[in-house]
Design an enzyme around this catalytic site. Structure first.
Site, PDB file in Angstrom:
ATOM      1  N   ASP A 219      -4.433   1.812   0.516  1.00 26.82           N
ATOM      2  CA  ASP A 219      -5.538   1.970   1.449  1.00 26.82           C
ATOM      3  C   ASP A 219      -5.749   3.457   1.779  1.00 26.82           C
ATOM      4  OD1 ASP A 219      -7.349   0.450   3.259  1.00 26.82           O
ATOM      5  OD2 ASP A 219      -6.231   1.448   4.846  1.00 26.82           O
ATOM      6  N   GLU A 279      -7.565   3.487  -3.069  1.00 28.41           N
ATOM      7  CA  GLU A 279      -8.919   3.470  -2.531  1.00 28.41           C
ATOM      8  C   GLU A 279      -9.345   4.934  -2.394  1.00 28.41           C
ATOM      9  OE1 GLU A 279     -11.373   1.804   1.349  1.00 28.41           O
ATOM     10  OE2 GLU A 279      -9.400   2.687   1.620  1.00 28.41           O
TER      11      GLU A 279
END
Ligand code: NOJ
Length: 535
Positions: A219, A279
């Site tokens: 993330d 990401e």
């Protein structure tokens, strides 16, 4: 091929299983609820593994299931090495991995290293510690500006709206320091300049890898390093909700981030076959490519296709850009039409039948491309976004933005499995699903689509099967061919032709044998808003 080449390519296919994989993203809250509390869970997912095998995916990316107060549905982690009771427990997780592996499906999980929950033991310790001590050094605590320190330390905005700083009350009750949170106040940013943060992450990586996990989705991988001095943003009024694609945004894509990824990679390399996908919301191709150099992330999400309109110029530009960004560093491109943070493709392309036709067409475009395809749960059913009433909205973005941004709930409505009425088998609990499901989804359930040859699910199953089995659907490159206006034609190096008719009228297909089309041909021509594969 020489013997050495053969050995290398065999090793590569074992350890780089992901190079051509289709990875299915499970948003666990919304996938399948086994215990009737209205929220999906690990046992629910485990019961549906047969479905995923039938669909033909190679791996799962499981969004966060670790302990969390759920301020951001799991992206606020209070214990990264345990499972949240809402989703199950470690035994359920182990059973999921074992069953998935038995079916030939690999499991990758979300890792949230940019921030913790405000309920994480570290943050609680920091709140009760004195300013300047080591407990606060794990985060970004700063004095405020202005005479009484009542102004935030800089002008950074939170991605969810509002300032990126929250002021605390010191243990003695006085108004105190501020802490940085690029997302919600419940998600304080970690200070990656502190070696302890990496050591703890390494523990977390090994904890899950030792349990058999096949990799991680990282993330906010482009946000882990913050610039020294935390200088003001030059353009704080630019849309703060973007995860930092502007080149001059100091919140993201700092050069120091690469050292962090190199260290993460060293741990992963202890586990052959483990993969990390980051990401990475970085627009510039060259800067994007830096994240996937040989000693950093294996893969990075390229969101160009998820952002492109149904416009052949945009689509071609997105494809060229994505390949062009990773090619120079010898990395593998990734493709995704949607995820839990963006509108579903059916809706982005116009909703209704046209939106669905276009989404089906784009599924064939995406699945013809070389590299890794990430498929968001429900895409294979052609689900649209849902317009939810205000009172149903649960995304922190809604509150944080002062009710100006509706947030991401519309793409997170649970999966319809069977039956003709909401909640379509998603949950059997008395209170219904955590987000309301539309009354008109009976035709979109898995049950309704499974045996229907014309369904979106059948299209996906067929495409995945062909992608896996046909030698033409292989090879690392694509070559563009001339095509009529608002049409695209490319050939995968293995020989598969993909053609997209983005016009509103039928277009003759190029020569070749038709393998699959997203809509029936019209008098031998490609239907409007459709795509086809030929060999
Ligand atoms: C990106 C995740 O995909 C999103 O859902 C989350 O809100 C933010 N990171 C913060 O963790």
């Amino acid at each position: 091929m020489t013997e050495v080449d053969l050995a290398t390519s065999a090793d590569r296919s074992a350890t780089e299983w992901w190079r051509d994989a289709v990875v299915y993203q499970v948003y666990p809250r919304s996938f399948a609820d086994s215990n009737g509390d209205g929220v999906g869970d690990i046992d629910g997912l485990r019961e549906k593994l047969g479905y995923l095998e039938l669909l033909g995916v190679d791996a799962i990316w499981l969004c966060p299931v670790t302990c969390s107060p759920m301020a951001d549905h799991g992206y606020d982690v209070s214990d990264p090495r345990d499972i949240d009771p809402l989703f199950g427990d470690l035994a359920a997780f182990d059973a999921l991995i074992a069953d998935a592996h038995e079916r030939g499906i690999r499991v990758t999980m979300d890792l949230v290293p940019n921030h913790t929950s405000d309920q994480h033991a570290w943050f609680l310790e920091a709140l009760s510690a004195a300013p300047g001590g080591p407990a606060r050094e794990r985060y970004f605590f700063r004095d405020g500006r202005g005479a009484s320190g009542a102004e935030p330390p800089n002008n950074w905005r939170s991605v969810f709206g509002g300032p990126a700083w929250t002021r605390i009350t010191e243990p003695d009750g006085s108004p105190g320091q501020w802490y940085l949170h690029l997302f919600a106040p419940e998600q304080p940013d970690l200070n990656w300049g502190n070696r302890e943060i990496f050591d703890d992450l390494a523990r977390t990586l090994r904890f899950w890898l030792d349990r058999g996990v096949d990799g991680f989705r990282i993330d906010v991988a482009h946000g882990l390093a913050k610039p020294d001095g935390l200088a003001d943003m030059e353009h704080p009024d630019k849309d703060p909700t973007l995860l930092g694609s502007a080149a001059d945004d100091p919140r993201f894509d700092q050069d120091g981030v690469h050292e962090i990824h190199r260290n993460i990679r060293k741990v992963l390399d202890e586990y052959p076959g483990a993969v990390a996908v980051g990401e990475v919301w970085v627009d510039d191709g060259e800067r994007f490519g830096r994240y996937v150099r040989h000693d950093e992330l294996h893969l990075a999400f390229n969101f160009r296709l998820a952002q492109a309109d149904f416009d052949t110029t945009d689509i071609r530009e997105a494809i060229d850009h994505s390949i062009g960004a990773v090619d120079p560093v010898g990395a593998t491109p990734t493709w995704t039409l949607s995820n839990h943070d963006v509108d579903r493709e059916v809706t982005r392309y116009g909703d209704g039948q046209v939106g669905l036709d276009r989404a089906r067409a784009m599924s064939l475009v995406e699945l013809a491309l070389p590299g890794v395809v990430f498929l968001y749960n429900g895409s294979e059913l052609g689900l649209p976004n849902v317009d939810l009433p205000d009172e149903a909205l649960r995304d922190p973005m809604w509150e944080r933005s002062g009710h100006t941004e509706r947030g991401r709930d519309g793409c997170r409505v649970p999966i319809p499995w069977e039956g003709t009425k909401a909640p379509y088998g998603f949950t059997s609990g008395p209170d219904g699903p955590w987000l309301p499901m539309p009354a008109d989804w009976s035709g979109l359930t898995v049950e309704a689509q499974l045996e229907d040859l014309a369904s979106t699910l059948t299209l996906y199953r067929t495409a995945l099967e062909l992608r896996r089995r046909r030698p033409e659907a292989s090879g690392d490159g694509i070559e563009w061919f001339p095509a009529p206006p608002q049409c695209l034609a490319f050939r995968r190096s293995g020989g598969l032709f993909c053609v997209l008719n983005g016009t509103e009228h039928p277009v003759p297909p190029p020569p070749g044998r038709l393998l699959l089309s997203s809509a029936p041909l019209v008098d031998g021509k490609l239907a409007p808003n459709s795509a086809a594969w030929l060999v």
